[in-house]
Write a protein that holds these residues in place. Sequence first.
Motif, PDB file in Angstrom:
ATOM      1  N   GLY A  35       0.852  -1.227  -0.068  1.00 24.69           N
ATOM      2  CA  GLY A  35      -0.030   0.058   0.047  1.00 24.69           C
ATOM      3  C   GLY A  35       0.897   1.314   0.100  1.00 24.69           C
ATOM      4  N   ALA A  36       2.122   1.109  -0.301  1.00 24.61           N
ATOM      5  CA  ALA A  36       3.019   2.245  -0.210  1.00 24.61           C
ATOM      6  C   ALA A  36       2.910   2.864  -1.450  1.00 24.61           C
ATOM      7  CB  ALA A  36       4.697   2.055   0.181  1.00 24.61           C
ATOM      8  N   HIS A  37       3.423   4.180  -1.615  1.00 23.01           N
ATOM      9  CA  HIS A  37       3.549   5.173  -2.583  1.00 23.01           C
ATOM     10  C   HIS A  37       4.966   5.141  -3.025  1.00 23.01           C
ATOM     11  CE1 HIS A  37      -0.636   5.944  -3.301  1.00 23.01           C
ATOM     12  NE2 HIS A  37      -0.716   5.808  -2.025  1.00 23.01           N
ATOM     13  N   VAL A  38       5.721   4.661  -4.010  1.00 20.76           N
ATOM     14  CA  VAL A  38       7.110   4.380  -4.137  1.00 20.76           C
ATOM     15  C   VAL A  38       7.532   5.161  -5.494  1.00 20.76           C
ATOM     16  CG1 VAL A  38       9.007   2.756  -4.277  1.00 20.76           C
ATOM     17  CG2 VAL A  38       6.820   2.346  -3.207  1.00 20.76           C
ATOM     18  N   VAL A  39       8.432   5.642  -5.447  1.00 24.34           N
ATOM     19  CA  VAL A  39       9.408   6.197  -6.687  1.00 24.34           C
ATOM     20  C   VAL A  39      10.543   5.299  -6.873  1.00 24.34           C
ATOM     21  CG1 VAL A  39      11.046   8.013  -7.621  1.00 24.34           C
ATOM     22  CG2 VAL A  39       8.850   8.455  -6.225  1.00 24.34           C
ATOM     23  N   LEU A  40      10.393   4.871  -8.071  1.00 24.32           N
ATOM     24  CA  LEU A  40      11.680   3.854  -8.480  1.00 24.32           C
ATOM     25  C   LEU A  40      12.204   4.877  -9.560  1.00 24.32           C
ATOM     26  CD1 LEU A  40      13.065   1.143  -9.122  1.00 24.32           C
ATOM     27  CD2 LEU A  40      10.977   0.487 -10.822  1.00 24.32           C
ATOM     28  N   MET A  41      13.550   5.098  -9.471  1.00 21.67           N
ATOM     29  CA  MET A  41      14.749   5.446 -10.340  1.00 21.67           C
ATOM     30  C   MET A  41      15.375   4.703 -10.844  1.00 21.67           C
ATOM     31  SD  MET A  41      14.701   9.258  -8.152  1.00 21.67           S
ATOM     32  CE  MET A  41      14.295   8.625  -6.492  1.00 21.67           C
ATOM     33  N   GLY A  88       3.868   1.536 -12.228  1.00 17.87           N
ATOM     34  CA  GLY A  88       2.575   1.979 -12.283  1.00 17.87           C
ATOM     35  C   GLY A  88       1.786   1.721 -11.138  1.00 17.87           C
ATOM     36  N   ALA A  89       0.588   2.149 -11.295  1.00 19.76           N
ATOM     37  CA  ALA A  89      -0.422   2.155  -9.952  1.00 19.76           C
ATOM     38  C   ALA A  89      -1.010   0.733  -9.957  1.00 19.76           C
ATOM     39  CB  ALA A  89      -1.634   3.135 -10.113  1.00 19.76           C
ATOM     40  N   GLY A  90      -1.220   0.222  -8.412  1.00 24.44           N
ATOM     41  CA  GLY A  90      -1.844  -1.005  -8.143  1.00 24.44           C
ATOM     42  C   GLY A  90      -3.034  -0.736  -7.606  1.00 24.44           C
ATOM     43  N   THR A  91      -3.819  -1.749  -6.835  1.00 28.11           N
ATOM     44  CA  THR A  91      -5.205  -1.400  -6.289  1.00 28.11           C
ATOM     45  C   THR A  91      -4.861  -0.432  -4.962  1.00 28.11           C
ATOM     46  OG1 THR A  91      -4.611  -3.366  -4.971  1.00 28.11           O
ATOM     47  CG2 THR A  91      -5.807  -3.764  -6.755  1.00 28.11           C
ATOM     48  N   SER A  92      -4.092  -0.343  -4.385  1.00 26.78           N
ATOM     49  CA  SER A  92      -3.600   0.566  -3.244  1.00 26.78           C
ATOM     50  C   SER A  92      -2.515   1.380  -3.307  1.00 26.78           C
ATOM     51  CB  SER A  92      -3.697  -0.200  -1.802  1.00 26.78           C
ATOM     52  OG  SER A  92      -2.689  -1.195  -1.955  1.00 26.78           O
ATOM     53  N   GLY A  93      -1.551   0.704  -3.459  1.00 33.84           N
ATOM     54  CA  GLY A  93      -0.213   1.550  -3.779  1.00 33.84           C
ATOM     55  C   GLY A  93       0.078   1.913  -4.853  1.00 33.84           C
ATOM     56  N   SER A  94       1.399   2.304  -5.232  1.00 26.64           N
ATOM     57  CA  SER A  94       1.735   2.906  -6.392  1.00 26.64           C
ATOM     58  C   SER A  94       3.468   2.782  -6.604  1.00 26.64           C
ATOM     59  CB  SER A  94       1.271   4.267  -7.016  1.00 26.64           C
ATOM     60  OG  SER A  94       1.778   5.115  -6.066  1.00 26.64           O
ATOM     61  N   VAL A  95       3.861   2.675  -8.005  1.00 22.25           N
ATOM     62  CA  VAL A  95       5.231   2.620  -8.157  1.00 22.25           C
ATOM     63  C   VAL A  95       5.424   3.646  -9.372  1.00 22.25           C
ATOM     64  CG1 VAL A  95       7.106   1.635  -9.208  1.00 22.25           C
ATOM     65  CG2 VAL A  95       5.805   0.483  -7.507  1.00 22.25           C
TER      66      VAL A  95
END
Length: 438
Positions: free
Chosen positions: A243-249, A292-299
Motif C-alpha cells: 500500500g505504499a507510494h514508491v518512486v523507482l528511479m 505503475g499504480a496498483g489497487t492501493s499503492g503505486s510505483v
Amino acid sequence: MTTLLDAPAFRSALGAARPARLGRVRSAVGLALEVEGLPLAVGEVVELGGASAEVVAVRPGAASCMLLTPLDAPAVGLPVHRVAGTATAPVGRGLLGRVIDGLGRPIDGRGPIRAEAQVPLRHPSPPPLDRARIDRRLQTGVRVLDALVPLGRGQRLGLFAGSGVGKSTLLSMIARGSEAEVSVIALIGERGREVREFLEDDLGPAGLARSVVVVATADEPAPMRLRAAQLATRIAEHERERGAHVVLMMDSLTRVAMAQREVGLSAGEPPATRGYPPSTFALLARLLERAGAGTSGSVTGLYTVLVDGDDHNEPIADQARSLLDGHVVLDRRIAVAGRYPAVDVLGSVSRVAGRITPPAELADAAALRRALAARTQAQDLIDVGAYQPGANPLVDAALANEHAIDAFLGQRLGESTPLEQTTAALAALVAAIGGAAA
C-alpha cells in the motif's frame, strides 16, 4: 506414528548425502559458456570455479551461460553444478538506507541486510483492469517539473539526455524533495567512481535514509546489470503491494538495454536495429509495465535514457518514449548556458497532466509555454540583432521577464520548493508576462 524414516532430520541428511550431479564446460566463446551434462532451464543459476553464472539459452545437449560474478580463467572441462531454488529478492523496510548489488548483497560495509522476506525475483506486471487510474499528483520539489511537467502517482516518466547533461543530478533532486514514502534507486552501468559521489554529494544522508540503492557498475557482467534492474523493480513492487507510494528511479534504462543486447547476441540471437536483438525490446516492455499504480499503492517510475549522440530518435529512446507516460528532455545547450536542471520545457510532456492538475494551473503553464515558444521562434533574429521590439508583444514580454523566467526554471541542487510555493510563483510570473504583453 512418525518413524525414523519420516523424521525431517533424517530426510535432510539423506538429501545431503545424495550424490550431486555435475556438468562441465564444453566451450567458452566470447562472453558465453557452453555447459553440458545438466538438465537446465533459462534463468537458472549454476556455479563453476567459485563463480556464478546464469543460463541464458538452452539447446539440445547444452546450455549457454553467462557469468554473474567474475571468473578469471574459464576452461573446457571445468565442473559445473546447479544451484537449487529460484532467484529471490530481499524485501522490506530493513533495506532503507542500504546499498546492495544485483544479487541483494550489501556493499556499503554496514553488515548483513535485515530483510523481512525473500520473494521470487521475477514477478508479473499488474493486470490492466487492476490498475488504479492516475488521478493524484506526486510533488517532486523541482519547480520546472511540478509546474510544467507534473508527475502523477503511478506514472512512468523518461528523462532523455546525452551524457553529462545532469540526469543523475535531477534524479537526486527528486529523491530528496519528493513526497514518496520510499525511493528505490537503481544505478545500472555507471562508472564506479560516480557511485560514491552520487550517494554522498547528490543524494546525501537525508535522501539515503529513505532510499534503497541497487548498484551494478559498468564493469560487472551483463546478467548482473539485468538482475540489478529486476531487483530494484521487485523491491518497489513489494512496497506497492503493502500500500505504499514508491518512486523507482533507474539510471539508466539504456544501460539495461545494452546489457540485454550482450546477453542476446551471446545466446545466438540475430541482431536487428543497430545491433539490438528482438529480446531487448521485449525486455523493455516487460520491465516498464511492472511499474505503475496498483489497487492501493503505486510505483512511480523515473527512467533515464542516454540518447546516443544526442539523437532522440535512436532505437532505445524511440521505444522507451512509446512505452512511457511522458518524457522530460534535458538539453545540452541549456546546461552549457549554466541553467540547471537543463530541462527543455517545449520538448517535454506529461501525458497525465490534464487529469492531475487544476485548470488554473494548466492555463498558467500553457501561458508560460507560449511565451517560451515565442522567444524560441525569434531567437535567431535576436541573436543577430535583427529583431525589432514591438514586432511581437509576446516575444517582448518574454525578453522583458527573461531573468525571472530563468530564475523560476533553474534550481540549486539542495533546494526543494513546496508545490504551493511553485504554483504561486508560476501565477505571479505569468501575470508579469501578461502585463508586459498587454
